[in-house]
Design a protein around this motif. Structure first.
Motif, PDB file in Angstrom:
ATOM      1  N   GLU A   1       0.817  -1.319   0.097  1.00 14.23           N
ATOM      2  CA  GLU A   1      -0.045  -0.117   0.013  1.00 14.23           C
ATOM      3  C   GLU A   1       1.050   1.319   0.001  1.00 14.23           C
ATOM      4  N   GLU A   2       1.978   1.084   0.649  1.00  9.77           N
ATOM      5  CA  GLU A   2       2.869   2.211   0.846  1.00  9.77           C
ATOM      6  C   GLU A   2       3.544   2.824  -0.340  1.00  9.77           C
ATOM      7  N   ASP A   3       3.937   1.449  -1.062  1.00 14.00           N
ATOM      8  CA  ASP A   3       4.641   1.712  -2.377  1.00 14.00           C
ATOM      9  C   ASP A   3       4.034   1.844  -3.810  1.00 14.00           C
ATOM     10  N   ALA A   4       2.592   1.623  -3.529  1.00 16.20           N
ATOM     11  CA  ALA A   4       1.698   1.836  -4.643  1.00 16.20           C
ATOM     12  C   ALA A   4       1.778   3.427  -5.205  1.00 16.20           C
ATOM     13  N   THR A   5       2.637   3.826  -5.754  1.00 14.43           N
ATOM     14  CA  THR A   5       2.841   5.233  -6.001  1.00 14.43           C
ATOM     15  C   THR A   5       2.970   5.490  -7.582  1.00 14.43           C
ATOM     16  N   PRO A   6       2.686   6.488  -8.131  1.00 15.02           N
ATOM     17  CA  PRO A   6       3.104   6.628  -9.540  1.00 15.02           C
ATOM     18  C   PRO A   6       4.568   6.733  -9.698  1.00 15.02           C
ATOM     19  N   GLU A   7       5.376   7.302  -8.779  1.00 19.01           N
ATOM     20  CA  GLU A   7       6.722   7.208  -8.867  1.00 19.01           C
ATOM     21  C   GLU A   7       7.236   5.859  -9.062  1.00 19.01           C
ATOM     22  N   ASN A   8       6.816   4.897  -8.217  1.00  6.28           N
ATOM     23  CA  ASN A   8       7.171   3.206  -8.279  1.00  6.28           C
ATOM     24  C   ASN A   8       6.940   2.869  -9.440  1.00  6.28           C
ATOM     25  N   ILE A   9       5.665   3.114  -9.959  1.00  5.06           N
ATOM     26  CA  ILE A   9       5.187   2.684 -11.538  1.00  5.06           C
ATOM     27  C   ILE A   9       6.143   3.262 -12.586  1.00  5.06           C
ATOM     28  N   ALA A  10       6.736   4.260 -12.541  1.00  5.99           N
ATOM     29  CA  ALA A  10       7.568   4.945 -13.656  1.00  5.99           C
ATOM     30  C   ALA A  10       8.815   4.299 -13.492  1.00  5.99           C
ATOM     31  N   ALA A  11       9.520   4.093 -12.195  1.00  6.16           N
ATOM     32  CA  ALA A  11      10.772   3.365 -11.770  1.00  6.16           C
ATOM     33  C   ALA A  11      10.754   2.029 -12.376  1.00  6.16           C
ATOM     34  N   ASN A  12       9.698   1.387 -12.332  1.00  2.08           N
ATOM     35  CA  ASN A  12       9.441  -0.018 -12.598  1.00  2.08           C
ATOM     36  C   ASN A  12       8.880  -0.343 -14.120  1.00  2.08           C
ATOM     37  N   TRP A  13       8.756   0.915 -14.792  1.00  2.00           N
ATOM     38  CA  TRP A  13       7.741   0.649 -16.056  1.00  2.00           C
ATOM     39  C   TRP A  13       8.050  -0.630 -16.812  1.00  2.00           C
ATOM     40  N   GLY A  14       9.724  -0.788 -17.089  1.00  3.73           N
ATOM     41  CA  GLY A  14      10.125  -1.599 -17.905  1.00  3.73           C
ATOM     42  C   GLY A  14       9.736  -3.093 -17.703  1.00  3.73           C
ATOM     43  N   THR A  15       9.840  -3.237 -16.303  1.00  2.92           N
ATOM     44  CA  THR A  15       9.371  -4.765 -15.619  1.00  2.92           C
ATOM     45  C   THR A  15       7.624  -4.990 -15.964  1.00  2.92           C
ATOM     46  N   ILE A  16       7.066  -3.800 -15.401  1.00  3.54           N
ATOM     47  CA  ILE A  16       5.655  -3.749 -15.657  1.00  3.54           C
ATOM     48  C   ILE A  16       5.295  -3.895 -16.946  1.00  3.54           C
ATOM     49  N   ALA A  17       5.835  -3.305 -17.920  1.00  2.00           N
ATOM     50  CA  ALA A  17       5.419  -3.382 -19.506  1.00  2.00           C
ATOM     51  C   ALA A  17       5.939  -4.646 -20.063  1.00  2.00           C
ATOM     52  N   ASP A  18       6.837  -5.402 -19.599  1.00  3.52           N
ATOM     53  CA  ASP A  18       7.457  -6.573 -20.356  1.00  3.52           C
ATOM     54  C   ASP A  18       6.645  -7.441 -20.868  1.00  3.52           C
ATOM     55  N   ALA A  19       6.439  -7.369 -22.352  1.00  6.40           N
ATOM     56  CA  ALA A  19       5.665  -8.132 -22.986  1.00  6.40           C
ATOM     57  C   ALA A  19       6.043  -9.767 -23.109  1.00  6.40           C
ATOM     58  N   ALA A  20       7.235  -9.866 -22.496  1.00  2.00           N
ATOM     59  CA  ALA A  20       7.700 -11.460 -22.497  1.00  2.00           C
ATOM     60  C   ALA A  20       6.795 -11.905 -21.555  1.00  2.00           C
ATOM     61  N   THR A  21       6.193 -11.408 -20.629  1.00  2.47           N
ATOM     62  CA  THR A  21       5.361 -11.958 -19.421  1.00  2.47           C
ATOM     63  C   THR A  21       3.903 -12.067 -19.887  1.00  2.47           C
ATOM     64  N   GLY A  22       3.690 -11.589 -21.100  1.00  3.07           N
ATOM     65  CA  GLY A  22       2.206 -11.672 -21.312  1.00  3.07           C
ATOM     66  C   GLY A  22       1.475 -12.792 -21.474  1.00  3.07           C
ATOM     67  N   LYS A  23       0.259 -12.676 -20.983  1.00  2.29           N
ATOM     68  CA  LYS A  23      -0.605 -13.975 -20.838  1.00  2.29           C
ATOM     69  C   LYS A  23      -1.899 -13.466 -21.359  1.00  2.29           C
ATOM     70  N   GLU A  24      -2.709 -14.500 -21.972  1.00  2.00           N
ATOM     71  CA  GLU A  24      -4.064 -14.467 -22.536  1.00  2.00           C
ATOM     72  C   GLU A  24      -4.918 -14.880 -21.618  1.00  2.00           C
ATOM     73  N   TYR A  25      -5.921 -13.853 -21.027  1.00  2.93           N
ATOM     74  CA  TYR A  25      -7.108 -14.178 -20.322  1.00  2.93           C
ATOM     75  C   TYR A  25      -8.107 -14.721 -20.917  1.00  2.93           C
ATOM     76  N   LYS A  26      -9.024 -15.557 -20.365  1.00  3.09           N
ATOM     77  CA  LYS A  26     -10.061 -16.155 -20.798  1.00  3.09           C
ATOM     78  C   LYS A  26     -11.537 -15.435 -20.292  1.00  3.09           C
ATOM     79  N   GLY A  27     -11.454 -14.514 -19.348  1.00  2.00           N
ATOM     80  CA  GLY A  27     -12.378 -13.876 -18.771  1.00  2.00           C
ATOM     81  C   GLY A  27     -11.697 -12.922 -17.572  1.00  2.00           C
TER      82      GLY A  27
END
Length: 302
Positions: free
Chosen positions: A259-285
């Motif tokens: 909760e404490e670390d869920a900040t826009p700054e941490n999203i920006a700092a970790n965007w490469g990992t968050i957006a890594d297409a290699a971890t992509g998965k198809e959801y069925k719902g």
């Protein structure tokens, strides 16, 4: 295995020309009884005449098949209901619906007027909903149905000057995603076609040598596959020039924070990992996404 549609009934909207005509002719050639629907309007949705649909019907009958024409406006529930009623009266069932009818009102978003937006959304999205709704209970009761929406690369990936068209086309993917869940226990498969073909809607967008490769007849095999008893469910099949591929929406694994670390700054700092297409998965719902976030949150929070 040869795919056939003997004893089955198909409705193809916008079937007076182009892709719809190709779908109707090839379904009929493989044994389906076909309702050739076409309002007979221009590519911009203006005017109307059943003559284009009747010409396709005449081709089918001349080749030994069975077909009927209907000029229902797919946006008008009463006209579509009349088409479905006439189909049931003549043949007693409806197995396949190909939502193909469409128009273009291309303009940059800055120049687009509200009626250009509304008209395109109405034909592509509302029209597909109206036609699908009209056959849905019939397919549920007979415990069988194959429904095909027509999406587009303009919706999946974007195309300059087509914000209205792209929005409507991507909406049909969302429509499919839910219908395939609701129709599964009734043996109703719902899929999307993303075509590239030389039609009235594309003839001014590409050079002649490219259009020559993009015959509508080379897209229709994907429709025949999706309409078959052995066809897929919840697939977006891209097709053009005899090539076929599957388009998939993927979601990356992402990252979970406390909760404490869920900040826009941490999203920006970790965007490469968050957006890594290699971890992509198809959801069925949609619930699968919720489960992922809850599971990862519990891991982070201990």
């Amino acid at each position: 295995m040869t795919i056939r549609f003997d004893g089955q009934v198909a409705i193809v909207t916008g079937a007076g020309n182009g892709l719809g005509r190709s779908h109707a002719l090839q379904l009929a050639a493989r044994g389906a009884k076909v309702v050739v629907n076409d309002l007979g309007g221009s590519v911009h949705g203006e005017g109307g005449s059943v003559s284009a649909a009747q010409t396709v019907v005449d081709e089918i009958v001349a080749a030994g098949g069975e077909a009927m024409a209907h000029g229902a406006n797919v946006c008008k529930a009463d006209e579509v209901a009349d088409m479905v009623k006439a189909t049931m009266a003549k043949w007693g069932r409806i197995d396949i619906l190909v939502n193909n009818a469409g128009i273009l009102r291309d303009k940059s978003f800055a120049k687009m007027e509200e009626n250009d937006w509304d008209a395109v959304i109405a034909v592509h999205l509302k029209g597909s909903e109206v036609c699908t709704k009209a056959v849905w209970d019939i397919m549920r009761e007979q415990n069988y149905g194959r429904i095909i929406m027509t999406t587009s690369s303009s919706g999946l990936y974007g195309n300059f000057g087509q914000s209205n068209y792209g929005a409507a086309k991507m909406a049909l993917v969302g429509f499919m995603n839910t219908l395939c869940l609701e129709g599964a226990k009734y043996n109703i498969n719902v899929n999307c076609l993303s075509p590239v073909a030389a039609t009235r809607m594309t003839e001014n967008l590409m050079p002649e040598e490219m259009l020559a490769l993009l015959k509508p007849e080379l897209v229709t095999p994907a429709v025949l596959f999706m309409a078959s008893k052995e066809g897929p469910n919840r697939a977006v099949i891209a097709a053009g020039a005899g090539g076929f591929a599957r388009a998939v929406v993927l979601e990356t694994e992402g990252m979970a924070f406390s909760e404490e670390d869920a900040t826009p700054e941490n999203i920006a700092a970790n965007w490469g990992t968050i957006a890594d297409a290699a971890t992509g998965k198809e959801y069925k719902g949609g619930n699968e996404q919720t489960i992922k976030f809850l599971t990862n949150a519990q891991k982070v929070r201990g």
